[in-house]
Design a protein around this motif. Structure first.
Motif, PDB file in Angstrom:
ATOM      1  N   GLY A 679      43.812  54.674  39.971  1.00 46.48           N
ATOM      2  CA  GLY A 679      42.759  55.398  39.292  1.00 46.48           C
ATOM      3  C   GLY A 679      41.393  55.200  39.909  1.00 46.48           C
ATOM      4  N   PHE A 680      41.288  54.342  40.944  1.00 49.55           N
ATOM      5  CA  PHE A 680      39.987  54.125  41.550  1.00 49.55           C
ATOM      6  C   PHE A 680      39.809  55.059  42.744  1.00 49.55           C
ATOM      7  CE2 PHE A 680      36.518  51.706  43.531  1.00 49.55           C
ATOM      8  CZ  PHE A 680      35.744  51.472  42.408  1.00 49.55           C
ATOM      9  N   ALA A 681      38.588  55.056  43.322  1.00 50.84           N
ATOM     10  CA  ALA A 681      38.264  55.978  44.418  1.00 50.84           C
ATOM     11  C   ALA A 681      39.231  55.807  45.589  1.00 50.84           C
ATOM     12  CB  ALA A 681      36.834  55.732  44.879  1.00 50.84           C
ATOM     13  N   PRO A 682      39.908  56.865  46.017  1.00 52.32           N
ATOM     14  CA  PRO A 682      40.913  56.758  47.077  1.00 52.32           C
ATOM     15  C   PRO A 682      40.320  56.457  48.445  1.00 52.32           C
ATOM     16  CG  PRO A 682      40.589  59.053  46.462  1.00 52.32           C
ATOM     17  CD  PRO A 682      39.839  58.240  45.466  1.00 52.32           C
ATOM     18  N   GLN A 683      38.982  56.661  48.609  1.00 53.29           N
ATOM     19  CA  GLN A 683      38.409  56.422  49.926  1.00 53.29           C
ATOM     20  C   GLN A 683      38.256  54.939  50.246  1.00 53.29           C
ATOM     21  OE1 GLN A 683      36.960  57.836  47.323  1.00 53.29           O
ATOM     22  NE2 GLN A 683      34.710  57.636  47.311  1.00 53.29           N
ATOM     23  N   CYS A 684      38.606  54.039  49.289  1.00 54.80           N
ATOM     24  CA  CYS A 684      38.469  52.609  49.562  1.00 54.80           C
ATOM     25  C   CYS A 684      39.735  51.864  49.173  1.00 54.80           C
ATOM     26  CB  CYS A 684      37.265  52.030  48.830  1.00 54.80           C
ATOM     27  SG  CYS A 684      36.755  50.434  49.526  1.00 54.80           S
ATOM     28  N   VAL A 685      40.848  52.304  49.697  1.00 55.33           N
ATOM     29  CA  VAL A 685      42.113  51.627  49.435  1.00 55.33           C
ATOM     30  C   VAL A 685      42.650  50.953  50.688  1.00 55.33           C
ATOM     31  CG1 VAL A 685      42.727  53.165  47.562  1.00 55.33           C
ATOM     32  CG2 VAL A 685      43.434  53.737  49.887  1.00 55.33           C
ATOM     33  N   GLY A 686      41.917  51.014  51.755  1.00 56.82           N
ATOM     34  CA  GLY A 686      42.405  50.475  53.017  1.00 56.82           C
ATOM     35  C   GLY A 686      42.376  48.966  53.065  1.00 56.82           C
ATOM     36  N   SER A 687      43.023  48.422  54.092  1.00 53.84           N
ATOM     37  CA  SER A 687      43.186  46.985  54.225  1.00 53.84           C
ATOM     38  C   SER A 687      41.891  46.262  54.565  1.00 53.84           C
ATOM     39  CB  SER A 687      44.228  46.692  55.311  1.00 53.84           C
ATOM     40  OG  SER A 687      43.798  47.236  56.558  1.00 53.84           O
ATOM     41  N   ARG A 688      40.862  46.994  55.078  1.00 55.37           N
ATOM     42  CA  ARG A 688      39.614  46.352  55.498  1.00 55.37           C
ATOM     43  C   ARG A 688      38.477  46.518  54.485  1.00 55.37           C
ATOM     44  NH1 ARG A 688      40.105  46.132  61.451  1.00 55.37           N
ATOM     45  NH2 ARG A 688      41.959  47.302  62.066  1.00 55.37           N
ATOM     46  N   CYS A 689      38.693  47.260  53.430  1.00 53.60           N
ATOM     47  CA  CYS A 689      37.584  47.684  52.563  1.00 53.60           C
ATOM     48  C   CYS A 689      37.211  46.623  51.538  1.00 53.60           C
ATOM     49  CB  CYS A 689      37.955  48.980  51.844  1.00 53.60           C
ATOM     50  SG  CYS A 689      36.616  49.619  50.813  1.00 53.60           S
ATOM     51  N   ARG A 690      35.903  46.329  51.447  1.00 48.58           N
ATOM     52  CA  ARG A 690      35.361  45.461  50.393  1.00 48.58           C
ATOM     53  C   ARG A 690      34.845  46.390  49.295  1.00 48.58           C
ATOM     54  NH1 ARG A 690      30.779  42.009  52.981  1.00 48.58           N
ATOM     55  NH2 ARG A 690      31.466  40.334  51.617  1.00 48.58           N
ATOM     56  N   TRP A 691      35.645  46.618  48.266  1.00 52.88           N
ATOM     57  CA  TRP A 691      35.310  47.732  47.389  1.00 52.88           C
ATOM     58  C   TRP A 691      34.556  47.363  46.112  1.00 52.88           C
ATOM     59  CZ3 TRP A 691      37.375  48.142  42.457  1.00 52.88           C
ATOM     60  CH2 TRP A 691      38.537  47.404  42.179  1.00 52.88           C
ATOM     61  N   LEU A 692      34.510  46.086  45.737  1.00 53.35           N
ATOM     62  CA  LEU A 692      33.802  45.725  44.511  1.00 53.35           C
ATOM     63  C   LEU A 692      33.118  44.376  44.671  1.00 53.35           C
ATOM     64  CD1 LEU A 692      36.044  46.533  41.397  1.00 53.35           C
ATOM     65  CD2 LEU A 692      33.869  47.561  41.984  1.00 53.35           C
ATOM     66  N   ALA A 693      32.001  44.219  44.019  1.00 58.75           N
ATOM     67  CA  ALA A 693      31.369  42.912  43.834  1.00 58.75           C
ATOM     68  C   ALA A 693      31.017  42.817  42.357  1.00 58.75           C
ATOM     69  CB  ALA A 693      30.127  42.781  44.701  1.00 58.75           C
ATOM     70  N   ARG A 694      31.548  41.810  41.692  1.00 55.84           N
ATOM     71  CA  ARG A 694      31.416  41.718  40.241  1.00 55.84           C
ATOM     72  C   ARG A 694      30.887  40.332  39.836  1.00 55.84           C
ATOM     73  NH1 ARG A 694      31.704  46.481  39.966  1.00 55.84           N
ATOM     74  NH2 ARG A 694      33.143  47.786  38.773  1.00 55.84           N
ATOM     75  N   PRO A 695      30.098  40.234  38.737  1.00 50.75           N
ATOM     76  CA  PRO A 695      29.716  38.925  38.200  1.00 50.75           C
ATOM     77  C   PRO A 695      30.964  38.118  37.854  1.00 50.75           C
ATOM     78  CG  PRO A 695      28.431  40.671  37.174  1.00 50.75           C
ATOM     79  CD  PRO A 695      29.506  41.342  37.965  1.00 50.75           C
ATOM     80  N   PRO A 696      30.930  36.801  38.008  1.00 47.43           N
ATOM     81  CA  PRO A 696      32.146  35.992  37.785  1.00 47.43           C
ATOM     82  C   PRO A 696      32.649  36.008  36.345  1.00 47.43           C
ATOM     83  CG  PRO A 696      30.227  34.592  38.170  1.00 47.43           C
ATOM     84  CD  PRO A 696      29.805  35.984  38.498  1.00 47.43           C
ATOM     85  N   ASP A 697      31.804  36.400  35.392  1.00 42.30           N
ATOM     86  CA  ASP A 697      32.258  36.469  33.996  1.00 42.30           C
ATOM     87  C   ASP A 697      32.650  37.880  33.576  1.00 42.30           C
ATOM     88  OD1 ASP A 697      29.746  37.563  34.055  1.00 42.30           O
ATOM     89  OD2 ASP A 697      28.973  36.442  32.329  1.00 42.30           O
ATOM     90  N   LYS A 698      32.650  38.814  34.525  1.00 43.81           N
ATOM     91  CA  LYS A 698      32.980  40.211  34.233  1.00 43.81           C
ATOM     92  C   LYS A 698      34.485  40.420  34.175  1.00 43.81           C
ATOM     93  CE  LYS A 698      32.394  44.800  34.164  1.00 43.81           C
ATOM     94  NZ  LYS A 698      31.793  45.509  33.019  1.00 43.81           N
ATOM     95  N   LYS A 699      34.959  41.061  33.095  1.00 39.15           N
ATOM     96  CA  LYS A 699      36.365  41.421  32.976  1.00 39.15           C
ATOM     97  C   LYS A 699      36.508  42.897  33.309  1.00 39.15           C
ATOM     98  CE  LYS A 699      37.128  38.196  29.105  1.00 39.15           C
ATOM     99  NZ  LYS A 699      38.071  37.227  29.644  1.00 39.15           N
ATOM    100  N   ASP A 700      37.606  43.247  33.968  1.00 40.35           N
ATOM    101  CA  ASP A 700      37.824  44.628  34.382  1.00 40.35           C
ATOM    102  C   ASP A 700      39.309  44.924  34.290  1.00 40.35           C
ATOM    103  OD1 ASP A 700      38.104  47.080  35.862  1.00 40.35           O
ATOM    104  OD2 ASP A 700      36.143  46.673  36.744  1.00 40.35           O
ATOM    105  N   LYS A 701      39.657  46.022  33.625  1.00 40.39           N
ATOM    106  CA  LYS A 701      41.079  46.340  33.474  1.00 40.39           C
ATOM    107  C   LYS A 701      41.752  46.656  34.794  1.00 40.39           C
ATOM    108  CE  LYS A 701      40.298  51.231  32.324  1.00 40.39           C
ATOM    109  NZ  LYS A 701      40.477  52.239  31.256  1.00 40.39           N
ATOM    110  N   TYR A 702      40.960  46.892  35.856  1.00 40.95           N
ATOM    111  CA  TYR A 702      41.533  47.179  37.167  1.00 40.95           C
ATOM    112  C   TYR A 702      41.735  45.924  38.021  1.00 40.95           C
ATOM    113  CZ  TYR A 702      40.241  52.012  36.156  1.00 40.95           C
ATOM    114  OH  TYR A 702      40.121  53.251  35.585  1.00 40.95           O
ATOM    115  N   VAL A 703      41.341  44.741  37.517  1.00 41.11           N
ATOM    116  CA  VAL A 703      41.279  43.555  38.376  1.00 41.11           C
ATOM    117  C   VAL A 703      42.138  42.418  37.826  1.00 41.11           C
ATOM    118  CG1 VAL A 703      39.760  41.834  39.426  1.00 41.11           C
ATOM    119  CG2 VAL A 703      38.958  44.185  39.114  1.00 41.11           C
ATOM    120  N   GLY A 704      42.945  41.828  38.725  1.00 40.33           N
ATOM    121  CA  GLY A 704      43.714  40.616  38.456  1.00 40.33           C
ATOM    122  C   GLY A 704      43.492  39.634  39.593  1.00 40.33           C
ATOM    123  N   PHE A 705      44.531  38.863  39.949  1.00 39.69           N
ATOM    124  CA  PHE A 705      44.393  37.928  41.073  1.00 39.69           C
ATOM    125  C   PHE A 705      45.768  37.448  41.508  1.00 39.69           C
ATOM    126  CE2 PHE A 705      44.413  35.358  37.269  1.00 39.69           C
ATOM    127  CZ  PHE A 705      45.047  34.166  37.612  1.00 39.69           C
TER     128      PHE A 705
END
Length: 712
Positions: A679-705
């Motif tokens: 569901g995120f922008a398709p132009q940043c799905v590549g292996s080299r892309c740095r697509w997000l920078a988030r505060p360390p206390d930010k929760k996002d339904k698109y992000v795990g680890f």
């Protein structure tokens, strides 16, 4: 004049002078005030109402009720702080409906908010066949006129904190069907310690102890008292503690009654009357110093007594079962004898041996008698089975309750010992604290000094991460940790280190802060998770999921977690198994994504569909490992959820990054997320892309680890 008319006249005269019967002078006969568990002087008074009825006008007479009421009153006056001016006594002809209710109304006017009230009733109790509600039976009541009874609802209404404003109210009812007060409001007995007593004293309470449940109870007993009252008075007489509460009284009553009668006493809160959780009435022993001498636990003798009581209950249950079996055998023999009579009559009919009473009437009488006996036999069997089940369940509950209370007390003692020895002011008291700890546990006298593990093991307990639990629970935890660690370790992939060109053109035309600067990076060997951390793994360690949708499965990647959440998960995991898991660095993540630094458009392939899921088909990720792995056997680094990495984000960090094992800028700030999400922008799905920078206390339904670890 008949005796019945004499009684009625006496009752009329007494009712007309009820005010003089109930009036108590407003003076105190006690010169000294006891100390409360909180250390302050007790402000309120104890009030006592005793009601005992033997000589009913219309109901069967009782043998022990008046003696029971007097014994309770005399014992409380003799051994506990109770002013005689605060006692109301109603026996036999005085115990009319009018006088009893007048006593409650008088108390509602006189009792103060700091006072306590104990009401004891011994007499007939009855369950109305129409309403199904229980009642006390005053002395003049008829057997068919419920308007003259005192319903349990009437009694409970007066116990309401808005009616009688005492801090504590305890109702003790020795009557048939008195368990109707509870209707499911029973609870487990608490662990009695200093903290509990302070809470019990300061919180309001509305409680009751009954001699039985919804069944008749025995009027016979010992020494002129019922079984229930005998053990109630014994509990009051045998107490040596400065404070006595209903929980302790009930424990003594239940054990004694259970061994000597077929009734089951009950104890609990009166629902909807204003009591607070944990509150209990406290009886103050005369001559007490006001300190409860149980700082380091219950005595060994008390524990031994508890075990002996349980053993006696088991023996009593076995004896009762044998008696029930004998009764069934006797009824079966009667039924067999009747069968024999019927068979003999059948043989005589139509022969010269026939008797004059060998006729249809005789046959019908025998058949009906057999039906009655067979029905009674079946009822006895069902009753035996039900009573046996109830006895065994109650014995098992008492066993578990005793074990839990004992374990809780040991844990409390150990916590006190640890607090003493860990305090800088307690280091010189370590020997004394240890001696005080084991003084109540003679079986531990040979344990090496300060060997808490050995002491606890002797009690069937163990220490685990600061918790005192049973050895069985400890072994279960250890096994669960091993299984969890094995599962985590089995899902880690060894990545051989090497050098590669990190960053560079993304091939998707995205511009701005996410453009990368191609630079050489060399990495040491490391391990990385084959899969993203799943919801099931998160729940197993953290206890609950942060994911938003209940339908997401345990094998879905965990999402809606912050960078800080991921660090907490890792911290708990490392404490669990002594390992050194962490998040991968950004360089490690990209190197692993590109199958060891290869020139790949996505993580493992130039074909998106072969290694990743359709962006918009699932929200929040889907089951891990369904698509093709990359060249290192790692799944979903493209096409499931985005993944936190260890590094802090800096726009131009790539241009000044160290060549060897870069770890990101050395300051705190927004954290880097790598990988794509559905569901995120398709132009940043590549292996080299740095697509997000988030505060360390930010929760996002698109992000795990996913996890990483050094090679050890």
């Amino acid at each position: 004049m008949s005796m019945r008319l004499v009684w009625l006249l006496v009752l009329f005269l007494l009712a007309a002078n009820a005010g003089t019967v109930l009036a108590a002078p407003d003076q105190r006969g006690l010169s000294a005030r006891p100390k409360a568990p909180t250390g302050e002087e007790v402000k309120g008074d104890l009030w006592l109402v005793t009601i005992g009825i033997n000589y009913y006008l219309n109901w069967p007479r009782l043998k022990t009720a008046v003696n029971d009421a007097k014994a309770v009153k005399e014992t409380l006056l003799k051994r506990y702080h109770l002013d005689p001016a605060r006692v109301v006594e109603l026996t036999d002809e005085k115990a009319t409906r009018k006088n009893i209710l007048a006593a409650f109304r008088d108390l509602a006017r006189k009792v103060k908010p700091d006072d306590s009230l104990l009401v004891y009733y011994a007499g007939h109790g009855h369950i109305d066949s129409i309403t199904g509600k229980g009642s006390w039976i005053p002395v003049e009541s008829g057997t068919d006129d419920p308007s003259a009874w005192i319903s349990n609802r009437d009694i409970t209404d007066y116990r309401n904190i808005n009616a009688i404003k005492a801090r504590h109210v305890l109702l003790v009812s020795d009557s048939c069907f008195s368990g109707d007060f509870f209707r499911g409001n029973r609870g487990a007995l608490p662990t009695i310690n200093d903290a509990f007593l302070k809470k019990a004293y300061t919180r309001s309470s509305r409680q009751a102890i009954s001699s039985g449940g919804l069944e008749p109870v025995s009027d016979a007993g010992f020494g002129g008292n019922s079984v229930f009252s005998h053990f109630l008075v014994a509990a009051l007489n045998n107490n040596r503690n400065p404070y006595l509460i209903p929980s302790e009284i009930f424990s003594e009553i239940k054990s004694g009654v259970g061994k000597n009668a077929s009734q089951l006493p009950q104890f609990g809160d009166l629902h909807g009357t204003g009591g607070q959780d944990g509150g209990e009435l406290i009886l103050f022993l005369k001559g007490s110093t006001g300190t409860r001498l149980q700082d380091m636990g219950v005595t060994s003798a008390a524990r031994q007594k508890e075990l002996e009581q349980l053993k006696k209950m088991e023996a009593e249950a076995a004896a009762t079962k044998a008696k029930e079996q004998q009764e069934i055998a006797r009824k079966q023999a009667e039924l067999d004898a009747l069968d024999k009579q019927i068979a003999e009559m059948k043989g005589r009919l139509g022969t010269s041996a026939a008797r004059s009473n060998d006729n249809l009437n005789s046959i019908l009488a025998m058949v009906e008698q057999k039906e009655t006996q067979a029905k009674r036999l079946e009822e006895l069997r069902k009753q035996r089975d039900a009573e046996e089940l109830k006895r065994q369940q109650e014995i098992e509950r008492l066993k578990q309750e005793a074990i839990t209370q004992r374990h809780n007390k040991i844990a409390d003692n150990v916590a006190k010992f640890q607090k003493i020895v860990q305090s800088p002011y307690g280091k010189d008291l370590k020997d004394s604290a240890w001696d005080a700890l084991i003084a109540n546990y003679p079986e531990a006298k040979n344990i090496a000094r300060y060997d808490l593990d050995g002491f606890l093991a002797l009690q069937g307990l163990g220490l685990d991460k600061g918790d005192i639990i049973t050895l069985a629970e400890k072994m279960q935890r250890v096994q669960q940790r091993r299984e969890f660690e094995n599962r985590i370790a089995g899902e880690m992939v060894l990545v051989k280190g090497g050098c590669f060109e990190m960053g560079g053109k993304t091939d998707f035309g995205r511009k701005g802060e996410y453009d990368t600067f191609e630079h050489e990076v060399c990495l040491s060997d490391f391990r990385i998770g084959k899969y993203e951390v799943t919801r099931g793994q998160w729940n197993a360690l953290m206890g609950q999921s942060s994911s938003e949708h209940a339908l997401w499965l345990d094998n879905n990647p965990i999402n809606n977690v912050s960078w800080n959440d991921a660090q907490l998960f890792i911290q708990k995991l490392n404490l669990l198994n002594g390992k050194h898991y962490r998040l991968p660095t950004e360089a490690e993540w990209e190197y692993a994504c590109r199958s060891g630094g290869k020139d790949e458009k996505y993580c493992g392939s130039d074909d998106f569909d072969s290694i990743a899921h359709d962006w918009f088909k699932y929200e929040g990720g889907t089951t891990v490992g369904l698509k093709k792995a990359n060249g290192l056997g790692i799944y979903d680094m493209t096409g499931n959820v985005g993944e936190w990495v260890q590094d802090t984000f800096e726009r131009d960090y790539y241009s000044k990054s160290p060549r060897e094992n870069p770890k990101g800028p050395g300051y705190e700030g927004n954290k880097v997320v790598r990988g794509t999400v559905l569901g995120f922008a398709p132009q940043c799905v590549g292996s080299r892309c740095r697509w997000l920078a988030r505060p360390p206390d930010k929760k996002d339904k698109y992000v795990g680890f996913r996890l990483a670890a050094p090679v050890e």
